[in-house]
Design a protein around this motif. Structure first.
Motif, PDB file in Angstrom:
ATOM      1  N   LEU A   1     -31.320  53.144  36.908  1.00  0.00           N
ATOM      2  CA  LEU A   1     -30.013  53.773  37.115  1.00  0.00           C
ATOM      3  C   LEU A   1     -29.509  53.690  38.551  1.00  0.00           C
ATOM      4  O   LEU A   1     -28.475  54.250  38.876  1.00  0.00           O
ATOM      5  CB  LEU A   1     -30.069  55.233  36.663  1.00  0.00           C
ATOM      6  CG  LEU A   1     -29.997  55.405  35.139  1.00  0.00           C
ATOM      7  CD1 LEU A   1     -30.380  56.806  34.728  1.00  0.00           C
ATOM      8  CD2 LEU A   1     -28.598  55.088  34.629  1.00  0.00           C
ATOM      9  N   CYS A   2     -30.256  53.025  39.428  1.00  0.00           N
ATOM     10  CA  CYS A   2     -29.762  52.778  40.782  1.00  0.00           C
ATOM     11  C   CYS A   2     -30.369  51.467  41.262  1.00  0.00           C
ATOM     12  O   CYS A   2     -31.282  50.927  40.637  1.00  0.00           O
ATOM     13  CB  CYS A   2     -30.109  53.925  41.727  1.00  0.00           C
ATOM     14  SG  CYS A   2     -31.866  54.028  42.133  1.00  0.00           S
TER      15      CYS A   2
ATOM     16  N   THR B   1     -33.137  50.395  30.454  1.00  0.00           N
ATOM     17  CA  THR B   1     -31.878  50.039  31.108  1.00  0.00           C
ATOM     18  C   THR B   1     -30.705  50.629  30.336  1.00  0.00           C
ATOM     19  O   THR B   1     -30.553  50.375  29.135  1.00  0.00           O
ATOM     20  CB  THR B   1     -31.720  48.502  31.182  1.00  0.00           C
ATOM     21  OG1 THR B   1     -32.845  47.962  31.871  1.00  0.00           O
ATOM     22  CG2 THR B   1     -30.439  48.126  31.922  1.00  0.00           C
ATOM     23  N   TYR B   2     -29.925  51.449  31.025  1.00  0.00           N
ATOM     24  CA  TYR B   2     -28.710  52.006  30.429  1.00  0.00           C
ATOM     25  C   TYR B   2     -27.511  51.159  30.852  1.00  0.00           C
ATOM     26  O   TYR B   2     -27.364  50.849  32.035  1.00  0.00           O
ATOM     27  CB  TYR B   2     -28.492  53.446  30.890  1.00  0.00           C
ATOM     28  CG  TYR B   2     -29.500  54.426  30.356  1.00  0.00           C
ATOM     29  CD1 TYR B   2     -29.405  54.925  29.064  1.00  0.00           C
ATOM     30  CD2 TYR B   2     -30.562  54.856  31.145  1.00  0.00           C
ATOM     31  CE1 TYR B   2     -30.328  55.819  28.561  1.00  0.00           C
ATOM     32  CE2 TYR B   2     -31.500  55.759  30.656  1.00  0.00           C
ATOM     33  CZ  TYR B   2     -31.372  56.239  29.366  1.00  0.00           C
ATOM     34  OH  TYR B   2     -32.304  57.130  28.886  1.00  0.00           O
TER      35      TYR B   2
ATOM     36  N   GLN C   1     -23.586  50.242  31.805  1.00  0.00           N
ATOM     37  CA  GLN C   1     -22.472  50.949  32.445  1.00  0.00           C
ATOM     38  C   GLN C   1     -21.369  51.259  31.442  1.00  0.00           C
ATOM     39  O   GLN C   1     -20.670  52.250  31.564  1.00  0.00           O
ATOM     40  CB  GLN C   1     -21.922  50.119  33.606  1.00  0.00           C
ATOM     41  CG  GLN C   1     -22.886  49.984  34.779  1.00  0.00           C
ATOM     42  CD  GLN C   1     -23.249  51.322  35.396  1.00  0.00           C
ATOM     43  OE1 GLN C   1     -22.381  52.134  35.688  1.00  0.00           O
ATOM     44  NE2 GLN C   1     -24.537  51.573  35.563  1.00  0.00           N
ATOM     45  N   ASN C   2     -21.206  50.381  30.463  1.00  0.00           N
ATOM     46  CA  ASN C   2     -20.169  50.572  29.433  1.00  0.00           C
ATOM     47  C   ASN C   2     -20.860  50.909  28.110  1.00  0.00           C
ATOM     48  O   ASN C   2     -21.290  50.023  27.374  1.00  0.00           O
ATOM     49  CB  ASN C   2     -19.328  49.302  29.292  1.00  0.00           C
ATOM     50  CG  ASN C   2     -18.588  48.977  30.571  1.00  0.00           C
ATOM     51  OD1 ASN C   2     -17.685  49.690  30.982  1.00  0.00           O
ATOM     52  ND2 ASN C   2     -18.999  47.897  31.232  1.00  0.00           N
ATOM     53  N   ARG C   3     -20.948  52.206  27.820  1.00  0.00           N
ATOM     54  CA  ARG C   3     -21.726  52.641  26.667  1.00  0.00           C
ATOM     55  C   ARG C   3     -20.893  52.857  25.409  1.00  0.00           C
ATOM     56  O   ARG C   3     -21.431  52.887  24.313  1.00  0.00           O
ATOM     57  CB  ARG C   3     -22.485  53.929  27.003  1.00  0.00           C
ATOM     58  CG  ARG C   3     -23.575  53.738  28.038  1.00  0.00           C
ATOM     59  CD  ARG C   3     -24.341  55.011  28.310  1.00  0.00           C
ATOM     60  NE  ARG C   3     -23.506  56.041  28.921  1.00  0.00           N
ATOM     61  CZ  ARG C   3     -23.231  56.108  30.215  1.00  0.00           C
ATOM     62  NH1 ARG C   3     -23.716  55.185  31.033  1.00  0.00           N
ATOM     63  NH2 ARG C   3     -22.495  57.076  30.702  1.00  0.00           N
TER      64      ARG C   3
END
Length: 266
Positions: A97-98, A121-122, A124-126
């Motif tokens: 996340l960073c 990994t998340y 940015q556009n969910r």
């Protein structure tokens, strides 16, 4: 109430002892790096998720892998891993996340090879369909890696049960934060920090049982007649003993927080 507070303070101050206790019971530990690790999947597997947010440690070996400007939380996490502080853990899950967290996992594989690294990994556009699918794929990847460690599949009903355990825990912590503000004459900043910090090192059902008992005790007390100052804290982590003692000594109570290590987690 003092017995509960003392127990939670002990857990918050001695995470290694807590970890050793679970290992002695035959339980497997999966480390959860900052922030928003999918703990429910770990819990559903029957493992104990334990927070790994670094610590107050001299940075030596971590500097072989990290430039000096990387945040101390991540550098100390790596230093503790190299020094063997987390030995006995079955894996570590590190969300990216960073910019620092994006790289530390790859370094972890070489610096701490005894504890497998699982990335999360998340996107940015969910909200768009492609973002939702990416998120699902990432959760499935974490699930698959955990299943390799356990040697069996995680059942859907186990995940549903874990979500209920975690929702109950989050509700209890939200209630505690409000009660701590209402009773800041009893719950000083040091105690508040310890109660919330203990959640990272305990099985959530066990932790929630103690916290609900504490909340019941607090609700039975009259509201505080507070003559000091109330503040809202913000940032990544706020467990520094010296800072918290300054708050306490100067009659500064924490009314609420926007801290990743505390209320942002629930």
């Amino acid at each position: 109430m003092n017995d509960i507070l003392n127990k939670l303070h002990e857990v918050a101050a001695s995470p290694r002892a807590q970890m050793d206790g679970y290992l002695a019971q035959g339980k497997k530990i999966v480390l959860c790096a900052p922030v928003y690790t999918p703990e429910e999947l770990i819990h559903a597997m029957g493992f104990v998720p334990m927070g790994a947010w670094g610590g107050d440690v001299a940075l030596n070996r971590a500097k072989e892998y990290c430039p000096a400007f990387l945040c101390a939380i991540v550098q100390s996490l790596l230093e503790l891993g190299i020094n063997g502080a987390y030995e006995g853990a079955s894996a570590i899950v590190i969300p990216s996340l960073c910019d620092t967290l994006k790289t530390v996992g790859e370094n972890w594989k070489y610096a701490v090879p005894s504890i497998p690294f699982i990335p999360m990994t998340y996107p940015q556009n969910r909200k768009p369909a492609f973002g939702l699918q990416f998120t699902v794929d990432q959760y499935m990847h974490v699930k698959g890696e955990l299943e390799k460690i356990a040697g069996h599949e995680i059942k859907s009903e186990d995940i549903a049960a874990a979500i209920k355990v975690y929702n109950k825990s989050r509700a209890a912590r939200r209630e505690f934060v409000k009660l701590a503000s209402d009773h800041c004459d009893v719950i000083d900043p040091i105690m508040r920090s310890a109660v919330l910090k203990a959640a990272w090192f305990m099985d959530k059902a066990e932790y929630t049982e103690k916290l609900e008992a504490l909340n019941a005790e607090l609700k039975a007390l009259p509201a505080a007649k507070w003559n000091g100052v109330k503040v809202v804290t913000s940032g990544i982590i706020c467990d520094n003993p010296t800072l918290l003692k300054i708050f306490k000594d100067n009659n500064v109570a924490i009314a609420a927080d926007d801290v990743a290590h505390e209320s942002r987690a629930f």
